[in-house]
Scaffold this active site. Sequence first.
Site, mmCIF file in Angstrom:
data_model
loop_
_atom_site.group_PDB
_atom_site.id
_atom_site.type_symbol
_atom_site.label_atom_id
_atom_site.label_comp_id
_atom_site.label_asym_id
_atom_site.label_seq_id
_atom_site.Cartn_x
_atom_site.Cartn_y
_atom_site.Cartn_z
ATOM 1 N N CYS A 82 0.863 -1.188 0.000
ATOM 2 C CA CYS A 82 0.000 0.000 0.000
ATOM 3 C C CYS A 82 0.895 1.233 0.000
ATOM 4 O O CYS A 82 2.069 1.154 -0.378
ATOM 5 C CB CYS A 82 -0.984 -0.030 1.173
ATOM 6 S SG CYS A 82 -0.220 -0.043 2.806
ATOM 7 N N CYS A 99 -1.491 0.710 7.345
ATOM 8 C CA CYS A 99 -2.934 0.423 7.441
ATOM 9 C C CYS A 99 -3.313 -0.817 6.620
ATOM 10 O O CYS A 99 -3.437 -1.917 7.159
ATOM 11 C CB CYS A 99 -3.772 1.625 6.985
ATOM 12 S SG CYS A 99 -3.548 3.102 7.990
ATOM 13 N N ARG A 100 -3.486 -0.646 5.317
ATOM 14 C CA ARG A 100 -4.079 -1.722 4.506
ATOM 15 C C ARG A 100 -3.178 -2.945 4.362
ATOM 16 O O ARG A 100 -3.628 -4.079 4.583
ATOM 17 C CB ARG A 100 -4.442 -1.169 3.109
ATOM 18 C CG ARG A 100 -5.543 -0.146 3.146
ATOM 19 C CD ARG A 100 -5.651 0.638 1.856
ATOM 20 N NE ARG A 100 -4.504 1.526 1.672
ATOM 21 C CZ ARG A 100 -4.284 2.279 0.594
ATOM 22 N NH1 ARG A 100 -5.160 2.244 -0.399
ATOM 23 N NH2 ARG A 100 -3.227 3.058 0.516
ATOM 24 N N SER A 101 -1.912 -2.729 3.981
ATOM 25 C CA SER A 101 -1.069 -3.918 3.736
ATOM 26 C C SER A 101 -0.682 -4.661 5.018
ATOM 27 O O SER A 101 -0.622 -5.895 4.992
ATOM 28 C CB SER A 101 0.154 -3.580 2.876
ATOM 29 O OG SER A 101 0.992 -2.628 3.480
ATOM 30 N N ASN A 103 2.246 1.444 4.388
ATOM 31 C CA ASN A 103 2.543 0.187 5.088
ATOM 32 C C ASN A 103 2.232 0.282 6.588
ATOM 33 O O ASN A 103 2.888 -0.346 7.418
ATOM 34 C CB ASN A 103 3.990 -0.268 4.858
ATOM 35 C CG ASN A 103 4.279 -1.701 5.283
ATOM 36 O OD1 ASN A 103 5.362 -2.007 5.760
ATOM 37 N ND2 ASN A 103 3.322 -2.597 5.147
ATOM 38 N N ASP A 107 -8.238 3.910 0.846
ATOM 39 C CA ASP A 107 -7.267 4.345 1.850
ATOM 40 C C ASP A 107 -8.034 4.896 3.061
ATOM 41 O O ASP A 107 -8.746 5.887 2.943
ATOM 42 C CB ASP A 107 -6.392 5.433 1.214
ATOM 43 C CG ASP A 107 -5.303 5.927 2.150
ATOM 44 O OD1 ASP A 107 -5.363 5.623 3.356
ATOM 45 O OD2 ASP A 107 -4.392 6.623 1.658
HETATM 46 P P1 4NP Z 1 -1.814 2.799 4.034
HETATM 47 O O1 4NP Z 1 -2.484 4.151 4.590
HETATM 48 O O2 4NP Z 1 -1.247 3.145 2.679
HETATM 49 O O3 4NP Z 1 -2.977 1.857 3.941
HETATM 50 O O4 4NP Z 1 -0.762 2.401 5.041
HETATM 51 C C1 4NP Z 1 -1.808 5.360 4.703
HETATM 52 C C2 4NP Z 1 -0.918 5.573 5.735
HETATM 53 C C3 4NP Z 1 -0.289 6.800 5.873
HETATM 54 C C4 4NP Z 1 -0.543 7.811 4.953
HETATM 55 C C5 4NP Z 1 -1.418 7.598 3.903
HETATM 56 C C6 4NP Z 1 -2.050 6.362 3.778
HETATM 57 N N1 4NP Z 1 0.105 9.064 5.094
HETATM 58 O O5 4NP Z 1 -0.259 10.006 4.368
HETATM 59 O O6 4NP Z 1 1.002 9.212 5.967
#
Ligand code: 4NP
Length: 165
Positions: free
Chosen positions: A11, A16-18, A14, A129
């Site tokens: 993702c 949340c989703r992954s 790294n 997201d």
């Molecule tokens: P992920 O979510 O891609 O599912 O881990 C996010 C985590 C952090 C951010 C964006 C999406 N960020 O903008 O810091």
Amino acid sequence: MNSTVEVCFVCLGNICRSPLAQGVFESLVKEEGLQGCITINSAGVSGWHVGNPPDARMQQTARDHGIHLNSRGRQFQSSDFEQMDLVLAMDHSNLRALKQMRPEPELQDKLFLFRSFDPQHNNDLEVPDPYYGGDKGFETVYQIVDRTCPKVLDHLKIQLAKKYE
Ligand code: 4NP
């Protein structure tokens, strides 16, 4: 002969989703007694959260469903492609970043959108997201990941069987 297969969920951050996909998939693989055959990783296309634990909201949602997340943020490296049998991007932007990193045609058959395995995708191929949204977004991610992981496992079992042919 290498008789294991390796998958990486990818993702943006790294956190949340992954990591959730990694935790749910690890649990599924353990239930089926396949830990020795399948190596499971996750990574982000960004390096923003390298070394960080999963987002507290994602950890809580996972815990609500009996899943403990223990990954640490890692940025996907272009050399990871050689090692992986399957690389699954959570959204189109992640997929684009991975394709830009490694555009070689021979690598593209191991790279897919995670939701291309979702039996209920209805042509919506992105895991939304949840980072800037409310708690409901984290539960939505869980529901998508939970119903998709068994299909990913079916795919990897076929890849594993081919390695033994
Ligand atoms: P992920 O979510 O891609 O599912 O881990 C996010 C985590 C952090 C951010 C964006 C999406 N960020 O903008 O810091």
